[in-house]
Every structure is written in structure tokens, then in C-alpha cells.
Motif scaffolding. Structure first.
Motif, PDB file in Angstrom:
ATOM      1  N   LYS A 214       0.828  -1.197   0.000  1.00  0.00           N
ATOM      2  CA  LYS A 214       0.000   0.000   0.000  1.00  0.00           C
ATOM      3  C   LYS A 214       0.863   1.247   0.000  1.00  0.00           C
ATOM      4  O   LYS A 214       0.613   2.206  -0.740  1.00  0.00           O
ATOM      5  CB  LYS A 214      -0.922   0.000   1.219  1.00  0.00           C
ATOM      6  CG  LYS A 214      -1.841   1.209   1.289  1.00  0.00           C
ATOM      7  CD  LYS A 214      -2.733   1.141   2.511  1.00  0.00           C
ATOM      8  CE  LYS A 214      -3.629   2.386   2.600  1.00  0.00           C
ATOM      9  NZ  LYS A 214      -4.512   2.344   3.793  1.00  0.00           N
ATOM     10  N   GLU A 215       1.921   1.220   0.824  1.00  0.00           N
ATOM     11  CA  GLU A 215       2.811   2.372   0.900  1.00  0.00           C
ATOM     12  C   GLU A 215       3.595   2.537  -0.395  1.00  0.00           C
ATOM     13  O   GLU A 215       3.811   3.666  -0.870  1.00  0.00           O
ATOM     14  CB  GLU A 215       3.771   2.212   2.072  1.00  0.00           C
ATOM     15  CG  GLU A 215       4.595   3.456   2.341  1.00  0.00           C
ATOM     16  CD  GLU A 215       5.390   3.331   3.635  1.00  0.00           C
ATOM     17  OE1 GLU A 215       6.164   4.252   3.913  1.00  0.00           O
ATOM     18  OE2 GLU A 215       5.221   2.329   4.349  1.00  0.00           O
ATOM     19  N   CYS A 302       1.384  -7.198  -8.078  1.00  0.00           N
ATOM     20  CA  CYS A 302       2.086  -6.215  -8.911  1.00  0.00           C
ATOM     21  C   CYS A 302       1.089  -5.281  -9.580  1.00  0.00           C
ATOM     22  O   CYS A 302       1.279  -4.061  -9.627  1.00  0.00           O
ATOM     23  CB  CYS A 302       2.924  -6.921  -9.970  1.00  0.00           C
ATOM     24  SG  CYS A 302       4.377  -7.797  -9.323  1.00  0.00           S
ATOM     25  N   LYS A 303      -0.001  -5.857 -10.101  1.00  0.00           N
ATOM     26  CA  LYS A 303      -1.029  -5.043 -10.753  1.00  0.00           C
ATOM     27  C   LYS A 303      -1.664  -4.075  -9.760  1.00  0.00           C
ATOM     28  O   LYS A 303      -1.857  -2.887 -10.058  1.00  0.00           O
ATOM     29  CB  LYS A 303      -2.101  -5.948 -11.353  1.00  0.00           C
ATOM     30  CG  LYS A 303      -3.267  -5.172 -11.954  1.00  0.00           C
ATOM     31  CD  LYS A 303      -4.407  -6.084 -12.355  1.00  0.00           C
ATOM     32  CE  LYS A 303      -5.612  -5.266 -12.811  1.00  0.00           C
ATOM     33  NZ  LYS A 303      -6.782  -6.108 -13.129  1.00  0.00           N
ATOM     34  N   SER A 304      -1.985  -4.596  -8.581  1.00  0.00           N
ATOM     35  CA  SER A 304      -2.618  -3.758  -7.566  1.00  0.00           C
ATOM     36  C   SER A 304      -1.710  -2.608  -7.158  1.00  0.00           C
ATOM     37  O   SER A 304      -2.157  -1.480  -6.968  1.00  0.00           O
ATOM     38  CB  SER A 304      -2.975  -4.601  -6.334  1.00  0.00           C
ATOM     39  OG  SER A 304      -3.485  -3.802  -5.302  1.00  0.00           O
ATOM     40  N   THR A 305      -0.408  -2.891  -7.071  1.00  0.00           N
ATOM     41  CA  THR A 305       0.546  -1.884  -6.617  1.00  0.00           C
ATOM     42  C   THR A 305       0.812  -0.819  -7.675  1.00  0.00           C
ATOM     43  O   THR A 305       0.852   0.381  -7.372  1.00  0.00           O
ATOM     44  CB  THR A 305       1.878  -2.549  -6.227  1.00  0.00           C
ATOM     45  OG1 THR A 305       1.630  -3.520  -5.211  1.00  0.00           O
ATOM     46  CG2 THR A 305       2.873  -1.528  -5.720  1.00  0.00           C
ATOM     47  N   ILE A 306       0.971  -1.245  -8.937  1.00  0.00           N
ATOM     48  CA  ILE A 306       1.375  -0.318  -9.988  1.00  0.00           C
ATOM     49  C   ILE A 306       0.197   0.328 -10.707  1.00  0.00           C
ATOM     50  O   ILE A 306       0.179   1.538 -10.936  1.00  0.00           O
ATOM     51  CB  ILE A 306       2.274  -1.030 -11.014  1.00  0.00           C
ATOM     52  CG1 ILE A 306       3.504  -1.618 -10.298  1.00  0.00           C
ATOM     53  CG2 ILE A 306       2.701  -0.070 -12.116  1.00  0.00           C
ATOM     54  CD1 ILE A 306       4.328  -0.600  -9.549  1.00  0.00           C
ATOM     55  N   LEU A 307      -0.816  -0.438 -11.050  1.00  0.00           N
ATOM     56  CA  LEU A 307      -1.895   0.070 -11.885  1.00  0.00           C
ATOM     57  C   LEU A 307      -3.092   0.597 -11.113  1.00  0.00           C
ATOM     58  O   LEU A 307      -3.688   1.614 -11.488  1.00  0.00           O
ATOM     59  CB  LEU A 307      -2.364  -1.018 -12.864  1.00  0.00           C
ATOM     60  CG  LEU A 307      -1.323  -1.509 -13.875  1.00  0.00           C
ATOM     61  CD1 LEU A 307      -1.935  -2.565 -14.788  1.00  0.00           C
ATOM     62  CD2 LEU A 307      -0.785  -0.356 -14.708  1.00  0.00           C
ATOM     63  N   GLY A 309      -3.358   2.088  -8.409  1.00  0.00           N
ATOM     64  CA  GLY A 309      -3.197   3.372  -7.732  1.00  0.00           C
ATOM     65  C   GLY A 309      -3.686   4.554  -8.551  1.00  0.00           C
ATOM     66  O   GLY A 309      -3.848   5.659  -8.018  1.00  0.00           O
ATOM     67  N   TYR A 310      -3.932   4.316  -9.841  1.00  0.00           N
ATOM     68  CA  TYR A 310      -4.355   5.407 -10.719  1.00  0.00           C
ATOM     69  C   TYR A 310      -5.868   5.462 -10.922  1.00  0.00           C
ATOM     70  O   TYR A 310      -6.357   6.331 -11.653  1.00  0.00           O
ATOM     71  CB  TYR A 310      -3.672   5.268 -12.081  1.00  0.00           C
ATOM     72  CG  TYR A 310      -2.168   5.396 -12.015  1.00  0.00           C
ATOM     73  CD1 TYR A 310      -1.558   6.637 -12.039  1.00  0.00           C
ATOM     74  CD2 TYR A 310      -1.357   4.269 -11.912  1.00  0.00           C
ATOM     75  CE1 TYR A 310      -0.179   6.758 -11.970  1.00  0.00           C
ATOM     76  CE2 TYR A 310       0.020   4.374 -11.841  1.00  0.00           C
ATOM     77  CZ  TYR A 310       0.610   5.625 -11.873  1.00  0.00           C
ATOM     78  OH  TYR A 310       1.973   5.743 -11.796  1.00  0.00           O
TER      79      TYR A 310
END
Length: 388
Positions: A214-215, A302-307, A309-310
Motif C-alpha cells: 500500500k505504501e 504487482c497489478k494492484s501496486t502499480i496500476l 493506484g491510478y
């Protein structure tokens, strides 16, 4: 500094926007110039009133679509210049260290204006391919069913080449130089060394992976503000252009041909900007993605972290696009039309246009995100390091 052709490939978005702007404006402005040639032949007051409506419809459509696309083109061009400078800081810093002045380096950025020249040229060509059909429609049942306007011969008006191709290209080349000059003010050493884009602070709950992810997502989004802007801007473009095309069709009765054109422009711009935004986000975060996979994080994480967030940014962009197109249409119609003369009802928010735009946007956005989430699996650390 030599800017390679591949460095300008992503300017396809600018090319498309400028082409769309000119194709629409050239149709209406050229027809308005030709309409002015037959004005002296009109003696019937009712026919003259309809003539005025036709001219004003062309002015409003050109002002709204051309103005919106002009603003969009400027924003996109500035984004790509900033992105280019951010990704070539070391090279630019070395040139400054070797004694090249900011202006000498910035002069090379005039080539970004070539995308506008290409786009306006293509758009002007498209408008001339559609011109005979457009003039035929003006004489057809859709717009002039019972109104005996004199015949409107089609002419080539060379002044449009100057105002729609040459001047915009020169202006955008100048804007590219001025904006790049402003962005090159950083000291040479700062450009050469660069700064870490993603700063991951140690989590107070280091034993909990979800807290870390999350961070990381928050830091990734905060540290790449230009990407946050681009992906929000893509939602803005789609929301703005689709709703505007539907509302203009319902309010101004611009005909089936322009309905299809405006809707097509909205879909094309929205899809193009969203595609470019997501691919840029993936490329910019490829190193972070590769490191997460090395440490055993799943593709879903990885998807949750990178994508993911937008997503909030996308929602904000969509809402702003909705508000912007409403006030732009309302302002333009109020400025150009007098209800007592033209008989247009007071423009109000188009609920139908909003629902259609929202219902089509969500699956398109989710499909693109799904497809590019699959690409995360193919990103390896070796590939990332080789591309550095």
C-alpha cells in the motif's frame, strides 16, 4: 542534441488531435466562406434567418471542437517534452557540462512541432476528402429540406492552409522550444546524477506485506505526477469529447455526418490517450515491477501496486471532463446564439450523453488495464537492465 525519430513516435497522440481539430474546423470554416459568397443573392427574410443559423452553427462547432482539441494538443505536447527531458536527463546534463547553453539545446526541440505539421496536413486532407459529401448534406433533406438557399459551389480557399497548417506548426514549434527551455533550467550536475523516482519509505508495520504494498503504491503515484496527470487526462479526453459530440448533435442538429465524426473523434482521442498513458505507466515502473516479482510477489499484487493506484485519478479526470464540456457548450451557445432569433432551447446538462459515455468508458478502461496487467508477467529484471 539530435532527437531521434523513435523519440517522437509517441507524439502520435498529438498528431491525431491536431488532425481531428483541423478536419472539423476546415469543413465548417470553408463552407462558411463559401456561404458568404451567396449572401447577396438572398432576399427572403426567412431564408436569411436560416442562413444565419447555418453560419452560426458552423462557428459554434468550429469554436467548441477546435478550441477543446487545441487545448488538449498543447497539454499533450508539453507532457511529451517533459517526459523526454525526464528520461534523457543524463544526456542533457552532459551537454550542459560541455558548455552548451540552454537555448542551444532547446532549439533541437522544434522537431516536436513536426507532429503538429503532420497532423494538421493530414486533417486538412481528410476535410477535403469529406468536403463534397458535407456540401451535399447541406443541400440535402437533413438540413435544408424546405429552405430555398441558392446553390453553394465548393471553392478551395488558400488562406486556410496558412491559418490551419503553417501558422499552427510554427507556433507549436516555438512553444516546444520555449517550454523545453524552461524545463532545462536545472543545473548540469543535477541533470547528470538525477534523482530516484520512487522513494520507498520503511513501513512501521514491516512484517505486514499489504502495508508495504500500500505504501509502495502511494509512493509510486506521488513520485510520478506527470504520469498521474496523463492517465487522468486520458479519462478527461474521453469524457469530454464523447459527451460533447452527443450533446452538440442533439442541440445544434449538425447532421448524421458530423455526429459520426464527433463521436469517432471522441473515441479515437480517448482510446489513444488512455493507451499511451497505460503503456507509459508500465514502462516507467518496469524496474519496480521486476523487483517485486524477484521478491516473490504475485502478478495480482504487482497489478494492484502499480496500476490500481491510478483509478482514483481516472475517476477525477472523467468528472472534470464532464463538467468542462458542459460549461464550454453552454458558454459557446450563449455567446453565439440568441434564443429569440434562432429558437434554440436553453442548454442543460445532457443526462443521456453522460450515461452513454460512462457505460462505454468503464469496459474500455478495464479491458486496457486487464491486457496490460498481463504484460507485467513478461517483464524481467534482465530486460529492464538491458534497456537502461
Amino acid at each position: 542534441m539530435i532527437i531521434r525519430a523513435r523519440d517522437t513516435l509517441k507524439l502520435i497522440g498529438v498528431l491525431i488531435m491536431s488532425a481531428c481539430a483541423v478536419s472539423v474546423c476546415a469543413l465548417f470554416i470553408n463552407s462558411n466562406i463559401d456561404l458568404a459568397r451567396i449572401k447577396d443573392q438572398i432576399t427572403d427574410p426567412e431564408v436569411m434567418a436560416f442562413y444565419d443559423v447555418l453560419v452560426q452553427s458552423g462557428n459554434v462547432t468550429s469554436a467548441i471542437s477546435g478550441g477543446a482539441l487545441l487545448l488538449t494538443t498543447i497539454i499533450m505536447l508539453f507532457f511529451y517534452i517533459k517526459h523526454y527531458i525526464d528520461t534523457h536527463k543524463s544526456e542533457l546534463g552532459i551537454l550542459k557540462a560541455l558548455g552548451y547553453s540552454d537555448f542551444k539545446i532547446a532549439k533541437g526541440f522544434w522537431v516536436f512541432g513536426l507532429s503538429v505539421f503532420a497532423g494538421t496536413s493530414v486533417g486538412f486532407g481528410i476535410s477535403w476528402c469529406l468536403m463534397p459529401m458535407f456540401y451535399k448534406q447541406m443541400r440535402g433533406d437533413e438540413l435544408l429540406s424546405d429552405v430555398p438557399l441558392p446553390d453553394i459551389p465548393m471553392h478551395f480557399n488558400p488562406e486556410l492552409v496558412l491559418f490551419m497548417i503553417i501558422i499552427p506548426s510554427v507556433v507549436f514549434a516555438g512553444l516546444s522550444i520555449l517550454y523545453s527551455l524552461r524545463k532545462l533550467k536545472s543545473p548540469a550536475l543535477e541533470l547528470i546524477t538525477g534523482k530516484s523516482k520512487v522513494k520507498i519509505r520503511k513501513s512501521k508495520q514491516s512484517s505486514k506485506e499489504q502495508s508495504f504494498l500500500k505504501e509502495l503504491r502511494q509512493n509510486t503515484v506521488r513520485s510520478r505526477k506527470s504520469l498521474v496527470f496523463l492517465i487522468g487526462f486520458s479519462a478527461f479526453c474521453y469524457s469530454d469529447m464523447i459527451q460533447m459530440s452527443i450533446s452538440m448533435t442533439d442541440t445544434l442538429d449538425v447532421g448524421n455526418m458530423m455526429t459520426v465524426m464527433m463521436a469517432g473523434i471522441g473515441i479515437l482521442l480517448g482510446f489513444t490517450t488512455l493507451y499511451i498513458a497505460v503503456t507509459t505507466v508500465i514502462k516507467a515502473n518496469s524496474k519496480t515491477i521486476a523487483m517485486l516479482r524477484i521478491f516473490g510477489y504475485s502478478d495480482r499484487e504487482c497489478k494492484s501496486t502499480i496500476l490500481n493506484g491510478y483509478r482514483f485519478t481516472v475517476a477525477i479526470g472523467f468528472i472534470i471532463g464532464t463538467i468542462y464540456q458542459y460549461f464550454l457548450l453552454k458558454t459557446m451557445i450563449t455567446m453565439f446564439y440568441n434564443d429569440e432569433i434562432y429558437g434554440l432551447p436553453d442548454y442543460s446538462f445532457d443526462i443521456k450523453a453522460f450515461i452513454i459515455t460512462l457505460v462505454t468508458f468503464v469496459p474500455i478502461y478495464e479491458t486496457i488495464m486487464y491486457v496490460y496487467s498481463k504484460r507485467l508477467k513478461r517483464i524481467s529484471l534482465k530486460e529492464v537492465m538491458q534497456s537502461e
